[in-house]
Scaffold this motif. Structure first.
Motif, PDB file in Angstrom:
ATOM      1  N   PHE A 286      -2.738   9.604  -8.589  1.00 32.65           N
ATOM      2  CA  PHE A 286      -3.420   9.870  -7.320  1.00 32.65           C
ATOM      3  C   PHE A 286      -4.050   8.567  -6.628  1.00 32.65           C
ATOM      4  O   PHE A 286      -3.981   8.373  -5.622  1.00 32.65           O
ATOM      5  CB  PHE A 286      -4.844  10.840  -7.538  1.00 32.65           C
ATOM      6  N   LEU A 287      -4.397   7.696  -7.697  1.00 27.65           N
ATOM      7  CA  LEU A 287      -4.929   6.384  -7.208  1.00 27.65           C
ATOM      8  C   LEU A 287      -3.922   5.602  -6.578  1.00 27.65           C
ATOM      9  O   LEU A 287      -4.100   4.791  -5.645  1.00 27.65           O
ATOM     10  CB  LEU A 287      -5.482   5.620  -8.557  1.00 27.65           C
ATOM     11  N   CYS A 288      -2.737   5.676  -6.984  1.00 28.39           N
ATOM     12  CA  CYS A 288      -1.462   4.872  -6.344  1.00 28.39           C
ATOM     13  C   CYS A 288      -1.095   5.463  -5.040  1.00 28.39           C
ATOM     14  O   CYS A 288      -0.529   4.879  -4.105  1.00 28.39           O
ATOM     15  CB  CYS A 288      -0.447   5.119  -7.532  1.00 28.39           C
ATOM     16  N   LEU A 289      -1.369   6.839  -4.859  1.00 26.79           N
ATOM     17  CA  LEU A 289      -0.902   7.444  -3.556  1.00 26.79           C
ATOM     18  C   LEU A 289      -2.026   7.610  -2.350  1.00 26.79           C
ATOM     19  O   LEU A 289      -1.820   7.358  -1.268  1.00 26.79           O
ATOM     20  CB  LEU A 289      -0.338   8.945  -3.722  1.00 26.79           C
ATOM     21  N   VAL A 290      -3.313   7.309  -2.827  1.00 29.97           N
ATOM     22  CA  VAL A 290      -4.470   7.178  -1.751  1.00 29.97           C
ATOM     23  C   VAL A 290      -4.461   5.677  -1.313  1.00 29.97           C
ATOM     24  O   VAL A 290      -4.784   4.847  -2.034  1.00 29.97           O
ATOM     25  CB  VAL A 290      -5.737   7.608  -2.461  1.00 29.97           C
ATOM     26  N   PRO A 291      -4.246   5.724  -0.001  1.00 29.54           N
ATOM     27  CA  PRO A 291      -4.309   4.213   0.494  1.00 29.54           C
ATOM     28  C   PRO A 291      -5.603   3.414   0.334  1.00 29.54           C
ATOM     29  O   PRO A 291      -5.462   2.259   0.307  1.00 29.54           O
ATOM     30  CB  PRO A 291      -3.885   4.340   2.151  1.00 29.54           C
ATOM     31  N   SER A 292      -6.625   3.979   0.404  1.00 28.72           N
ATOM     32  CA  SER A 292      -7.897   3.284   0.292  1.00 28.72           C
ATOM     33  C   SER A 292      -8.376   3.026  -1.082  1.00 28.72           C
ATOM     34  O   SER A 292      -9.096   2.113  -1.364  1.00 28.72           O
ATOM     35  CB  SER A 292      -8.873   4.144   0.869  1.00 28.72           C
TER      36      SER A 292
ATOM     37  N   THR B 222       0.745  -1.306  -0.111  1.00 27.88           N
ATOM     38  CA  THR B 222      -0.184   0.160   0.052  1.00 27.88           C
ATOM     39  C   THR B 222       0.814   1.269   0.065  1.00 27.88           C
ATOM     40  O   THR B 222       0.528   2.201  -0.659  1.00 27.88           O
ATOM     41  CB  THR B 222      -0.915  -0.108   1.087  1.00 27.88           C
TER      42      THR B 222
END
Length: 116
Positions: free
Chosen positions: A110-116, A81
């Motif tokens: 953005f999708l790769c950096l957001v944990p959820s 994650t």
């Protein structure tokens, strides 16, 4: 007495999932606006918090401690994650001129950096 709604045996969906889908469908047909949207947003936040609390409250101490014993799995998930996905997002920068547009790369990062 635990009474569950009678659903056809061929229907592989839980009643809770059906209720959730019905709620989403109702919200799509009758969207809230103005002050009702603010109230609905606050109510939704409260209900989600209550669901998480109730799910955690029914978890026994023994189950929680048993879950903590799987530390290798937890480290693997945390590593994927917070290390692997962000590095993949940064590595995708090399695809920007040919494969990805700058806007698409921004969304991918953005999708790769957001944990959820």
């Amino acid at each position: 007495m635990n009474r569950r709604p009678l659903l056809p045996s061929w229907l592989p969906v839980d009643g809770y999932v059906l209720a959730l889908l019905g709620t989403v469908g109702l919200a799509a047909l009758l969207p809230a606006s103005g002050a009702a949207a603010t109230a609905a947003g606050s109510a939704a936040t409260g209900v989600v918090a209550l669901l998480f609390f109730l799910y955690g409250a029914r978890l026994s101490t023994r189950e929680a401690l048993d879950g903590l014993r799987h530390w290798r799995l937890h480290l693997t998930v945390l590593g994927a994650t917070f290390l692997v996905f962000p590095l993949l997002g940064l590595a995708a920068r090399g695809l920007v001129p040919g494969v990805l547009t700058p806007q698409l790369y921004g969304g991918f990062l953005f999708l790769c950096l957001v944990p959820s």
